[in-house]
Enzyme design. Structure first.
Site, PDB file in Angstrom:
ATOM      1  N   ASP A   1       0.860  -1.179   0.000  1.00  0.00           N
ATOM      2  CA  ASP A   1       0.000   0.000   0.000  1.00  0.00           C
ATOM      3  C   ASP A   1       0.901   1.235   0.000  1.00  0.00           C
ATOM      4  OD1 ASP A   1       1.003   0.164   2.544  1.00  0.00           O
ATOM      5  OD2 ASP A   1      -0.894  -0.138   3.565  1.00  0.00           O
TER       6      ASP A   1
ATOM      7  N   PHE B   1      -2.895   5.179   4.248  1.00  0.00           N
ATOM      8  CA  PHE B   1      -3.928   4.754   5.186  1.00  0.00           C
ATOM      9  C   PHE B   1      -3.409   4.759   6.622  1.00  0.00           C
ATOM     10  CE2 PHE B   1      -6.384   1.578   7.551  1.00  0.00           C
ATOM     11  CZ  PHE B   1      -7.653   2.075   7.362  1.00  0.00           C
TER      12      PHE B   1
ATOM     13  N   ASP C   1      -8.104  -7.498   0.311  1.00  0.00           N
ATOM     14  CA  ASP C   1      -7.186  -7.780   1.419  1.00  0.00           C
ATOM     15  C   ASP C   1      -7.866  -7.338   2.695  1.00  0.00           C
ATOM     16  OD1 ASP C   1      -6.587  -4.745   0.910  1.00  0.00           O
ATOM     17  OD2 ASP C   1      -5.728  -5.195   2.857  1.00  0.00           O
TER      18      ASP C   1
ATOM     19  N   CYS D   1     -13.338 -28.401   6.957  1.00  0.00           N
ATOM     20  CA  CYS D   1     -12.118 -27.726   6.501  1.00  0.00           C
ATOM     21  C   CYS D   1     -10.964 -28.723   6.424  1.00  0.00           C
ATOM     22  CB  CYS D   1     -11.777 -26.590   7.462  1.00  0.00           C
ATOM     23  SG  CYS D   1     -10.241 -25.725   7.075  1.00  0.00           S
TER      24      CYS D   1
ATOM     25  N   CYS E   1      -7.742 -27.874   6.291  1.00  0.00           N
ATOM     26  CA  CYS E   1      -6.462 -27.239   6.599  1.00  0.00           C
ATOM     27  C   CYS E   1      -5.674 -28.066   7.615  1.00  0.00           C
ATOM     28  CB  CYS E   1      -6.675 -25.809   7.101  1.00  0.00           C
ATOM     29  SG  CYS E   1      -7.016 -25.664   8.865  1.00  0.00           S
TER      30      CYS E   1
ATOM     31  N   CYS F   1      -7.208 -28.149  11.164  1.00  0.00           N
ATOM     32  CA  CYS F   1      -8.398 -28.983  11.337  1.00  0.00           C
ATOM     33  C   CYS F   1      -8.080 -30.471  11.166  1.00  0.00           C
ATOM     34  CB  CYS F   1      -9.478 -28.550  10.353  1.00  0.00           C
ATOM     35  SG  CYS F   1     -10.126 -26.909  10.747  1.00  0.00           S
TER      36      CYS F   1
ATOM     37  N   HIS G   1      -5.887 -21.476  10.285  1.00  0.00           N
ATOM     38  CA  HIS G   1      -7.226 -21.945   9.907  1.00  0.00           C
ATOM     39  C   HIS G   1      -8.031 -20.831   9.218  1.00  0.00           C
ATOM     40  CE1 HIS G   1     -11.264 -23.472   9.894  1.00  0.00           C
ATOM     41  NE2 HIS G   1     -11.627 -22.348  10.508  1.00  0.00           N
TER      42      HIS G   1
HETATM   43 ZN    ZN Z   1      -9.264 -25.434   9.177  1.00  0.00          ZN
END
Ligand code: ZN
Length: 385
Positions: free
Chosen positions: A91, A95, A277, A315, A317, A320, A346
């Site tokens: 950026d 900001f 984002d 999920c 991932c 998980c 996660h």
């Molecule tokens: Zn997960």
């Protein structure tokens, strides 16, 4: 300009595309994890790769203050410094200058501000923001703008917009004459960074229109919608995005800065946003808030104290696959750093998987079904014990 943008499929206003950048391709619509100070808090780079991060966002303001852009330039640029060989976006610093500094002084030339770290005095002009961003060497850089606060009167928003438009032109002029100073210029066959413009104009559609039209005259490789998520009601965010998108060229990437929740990023992608984002997935994670396929989950809730289920059974991932809600709750309650790290992994997985399913749905023509499924999500885990 050194990016190419090729649209493969569309579904209503949504599109699935590839942005080819100096450090590789990015499949859009995409969510970009925020690596504020050269790190996505608590998540190592190899894990970012594993969860499917294609492009990282870095904050110019923070990197300028620490460790300093000249140091990063001497170390070969941000990609080498943080060991991230894939695309990066920075950026403009605007900001943070406006949100972290109460003592800032804005003049037509730029912004005088004090460091939020040690109170030291600094000055950012459009030219200096570009100089810093060129030293950092991200694939995509942003024009220096004034982020109009909310609420702002029409008069105030108009003045701010005039300033932002002058600064956009100055950012572009500086960039065009210094683009070859990027640390990797020679190593990438003379390719350069890509400068994106930022539409401002507060919550006033006619100012947004004026901003978009004047910005498009600069013929930049991509355009962002800024000044959102500054405290306005979500309905305003939606309306501004919806009315501004058609004013931006359809053959260039369109980026909405600083949004949103999982349901929102699906909606915005359906409207035709290519890039987004937000710090929400990682910031929420550090506070024990998990996003799941069934809604939001406060992992500190007593009901999870002996719950052996994964955070989100749907999920895939690495968190998980391995850990239970009971363990994540324990880590949160004892404020172990691993808790924030695992929750972040996660949540980022959820965001990146969400965008992957949006891309798949655009490809298969099933985006409307995905949208209604996401909208229908209920916060089954939300009530506190
Ligand atoms: Zn997960």
């Amino acid at each position: 300009m050194s990016l190419t943008f090729s649209v493969q499929q569309t579904s209503g206003t949504a599109r699935r595309a590839t942005v080819q950048l100096p450090h590789g391709p990015v499949e859009t619509p995409i969510f970009m994890p925020v690596g504020t100070a050269g790190t996505v808090k608590a998540v190592p780079q190899n894990v970012l790769e594993e969860v499917g991060t294609q492009i990282l966002l870095g904050n110019t303001y923070h990197l300028y203050l620490r460790p300093g852009h000249e140091r990063i330039r001497r170390l070969g640029g941000l990609h080498q410094f943080i060991s991230w060989p894939h695309p990066i976006l920075t950026d403009s610093g605007g900001f943070q200058v406006f949100s972290l500094n109460q003592l800032r002084k804005v003049t037509p030339d730029g912004v005088q501000f004090r460091s939020h770290l040690d109170g030291s005095s600094h000055f950012f002009s459009p030219e200096h923001s570009m100089e810093v961003q060129i030293a950092l060497g991200a694939d995509i850089v942003m024009v220096f703008d004034e982020c109009t606060e909310y609420p702002a009167s029409r008069e105030r928003a108009r003045e701010s917009l005039q300033l932002t438009m002058q600064w956009a032109r100055r950012s572009r002029d500086y960039f065009l004459t210094h683009a070859q100073e990027v640390p990797w210029f020679a190593a990438f066959d003379g390719r350069t960074q890509n400068l994106f413009g930022i539409v401002q104009g507060g919550m006033y559609p006619e100012l947004r229109r004026e901003s978009a039209e004047r910005l498009v005259e600069l013929d930049l490789p991509g355009y962002a919608i800024g000044g959102l998520s500054v405290g306005e009601p979500r309905q305003h965010t939606r309306e501004i995005i919806e009315s501004t998108l058609p004013l931006l060229p359809a053959d260039r990437p369109r980026y909405v800065m600083g949004v949103g929740y999982p349901e929102e990023i699906v909606e915005y992608a359906a409207m035709g946003v290519d890039m987004m984002d937000c710090v929400i997935p990682t910031r929420a994670a550090r506070h024990g808030l998990l996003f799941t396929s069934e809604g939001r989950m406060n992992i500190k809730n007593l009901r999870y104290a002996e719950d052996r289920n994964p955070p989100d059974p749907a999920c895939n991932c690495m968190v998980c696959q391995r850990y239970t809600r009971a363990y994540l709750r324990h880590l949160a309650m004892t404020q172990e750093p691993l808790g924030g790290a695992l929750n972040s992994v996660h949540n980022l997985s959820i965001y990146l998987d969400t965008m992957r399913s949006v891309r798949d749905a655009i490809g298969r023509g099933t985006l409307p079904e995905l949208l209604s499924r996401v909208r229908g999500r209920i916060d089954v885990h939300a009530p506190s014990a």
